[in-house]
Design an enzyme around this catalytic site. Structure first.
Site, PDB file in Angstrom:
ATOM      1  N   HIS A  49       0.848  -1.184   0.000  1.00 15.90           N
ATOM      2  CA  HIS A  49       0.000   0.000   0.000  1.00 15.90           C
ATOM      3  C   HIS A  49       0.894   1.246   0.000  1.00 15.90           C
ATOM      4  O   HIS A  49       2.099   1.156   0.224  1.00 15.90           O
ATOM      5  CB  HIS A  49      -0.950  -0.003   1.209  1.00 15.90           C
ATOM      6  CG  HIS A  49      -0.264   0.031   2.532  1.00 15.90           C
ATOM      7  ND1 HIS A  49      -0.178  -1.050   3.384  1.00 15.90           N
ATOM      8  CD2 HIS A  49       0.385   1.037   3.181  1.00 15.90           C
ATOM      9  CE1 HIS A  49       0.491  -0.717   4.467  1.00 15.90           C
ATOM     10  NE2 HIS A  49       0.846   0.545   4.373  1.00 15.90           N
TER      11      HIS A  49
HETATM   12  P1  TYD Z   1      -2.107  -3.861   7.366  1.00 12.44           P
HETATM   13  O1  TYD Z   1      -2.132  -2.447   6.947  1.00 12.44           O
HETATM   14  O2  TYD Z   1      -2.744  -4.874   6.467  1.00 12.44           O
HETATM   15  O3  TYD Z   1      -0.609  -4.310   7.641  1.00 12.44           O
HETATM   16  P2  TYD Z   1       0.622  -4.271   6.627  1.00 12.44           P
HETATM   17  O4  TYD Z   1       0.347  -3.200   5.648  1.00 12.44           O
HETATM   18  O5  TYD Z   1       1.788  -4.001   7.496  1.00 12.44           O
HETATM   19  O6  TYD Z   1       0.728  -5.591   5.985  1.00 12.44           O
HETATM   20  O7  TYD Z   1      -2.728  -3.936   8.829  1.00 12.44           O
HETATM   21  C1  TYD Z   1      -3.326  -5.116   9.333  1.00 12.44           C
HETATM   22  C2  TYD Z   1      -4.617  -4.749  10.051  1.00 12.44           C
HETATM   23  O8  TYD Z   1      -4.326  -3.963  11.190  1.00 12.44           O
HETATM   24  C3  TYD Z   1      -5.553  -3.950   9.164  1.00 12.44           C
HETATM   25  O9  TYD Z   1      -6.872  -4.395   9.422  1.00 12.44           O
HETATM   26  C4  TYD Z   1      -5.384  -2.533   9.676  1.00 12.44           C
HETATM   27  C5  TYD Z   1      -5.035  -2.736  11.134  1.00 12.44           C
HETATM   28  N1  TYD Z   1      -4.189  -1.679  11.711  1.00 12.44           N
HETATM   29  C6  TYD Z   1      -4.710  -0.866  12.700  1.00 12.44           C
HETATM   30  O10 TYD Z   1      -5.882  -0.988  13.096  1.00 12.44           O
HETATM   31  N2  TYD Z   1      -3.907   0.089  13.244  1.00 12.44           N
HETATM   32  C7  TYD Z   1      -2.625   0.261  12.860  1.00 12.44           C
HETATM   33  O11 TYD Z   1      -1.921   1.139  13.385  1.00 12.44           O
HETATM   34  C8  TYD Z   1      -2.101  -0.586  11.816  1.00 12.44           C
HETATM   35  C9  TYD Z   1      -0.683  -0.406  11.330  1.00 12.44           C
HETATM   36  C10 TYD Z   1      -2.922  -1.547  11.280  1.00 12.44           C
END
Ligand code: TYD
Length: 131
Positions: A49
């Site tokens: 992302h």
């Molecule tokens: P995600 O963005 O998919 O992780 P990455 O990009 O590192 O692979 O995050 C996983 C889940 O956690 C998603 O449902 C969003 C949630 N999340 C939060 O609620 N708060 C946060 O600070 C972060 C980083 C993620």
């Protein structure tokens, strides 16, 4: 694109290591949120992302991983393996993390609280906005 690294203070001594990041100084923003990624399997890739406004600093405080950075024009893949060196990930940078070593802990300092509306999770949409 060129990765932007920030060297953090190294205050370690013969007792062991000590490093730090202060908001507004080592991090070029006030820190609103801290999260950490750990127990990630070696075969796992995550991220995929970009953010519209969020600024982040990523520090591998234990172990190592790789991060692909893509600004829509060019890409670079870097290794995070030094707890005294932070990688700045600004807005408009698609990023993907991979190659997590056993025991890797990736600490991330963020300029804003979590807001799903700040995410661009579709690569084609990212390219339309930033290419
Ligand atoms: P995600 O963005 O998919 O992780 P990455 O990009 O590192 O692979 O995050 C996983 C889940 O956690 C998603 O449902 C969003 C949630 N999340 C939060 O609620 N708060 C946060 O600070 C972060 C980083 C993620």
């Amino acid at each position: 694109m060129e990765p932007k690294w920030i060297q953090l203070p190294r205050l370690g001594d013969d007792r062991g290591g000590l490093s730090l990041a202060e908001g507004g100084q080592h991090a070029p923003f006030e820190i609103a949120r801290v999260y950490w990624i750990y127990k990630t399997g070696a075969e796992v890739a995550r991220g995929f992302h970009a953010h519209k406004e969020l600024e982040q600093l990523a520090i591998a405080i234990s172990g190592s991983c790789k991060m692909l950075l893509d600004n829509g024009s060019s890409k670079v893949k870097v290794t995070l393996d030094d707890p005294t060196r932070a990688l700045f990930v600004g807005p408009g940078v698609w990023h993907e993390m991979s190659d997590f070593s056993r025991g890797c802990v990736l600490l991330v300092l963020a300029s804003q609280k979590y807001d799903e509306a700040d995410y661009i999770r579709d690569y084609d949409q990212f390219l339309q906005s930033y290419q």
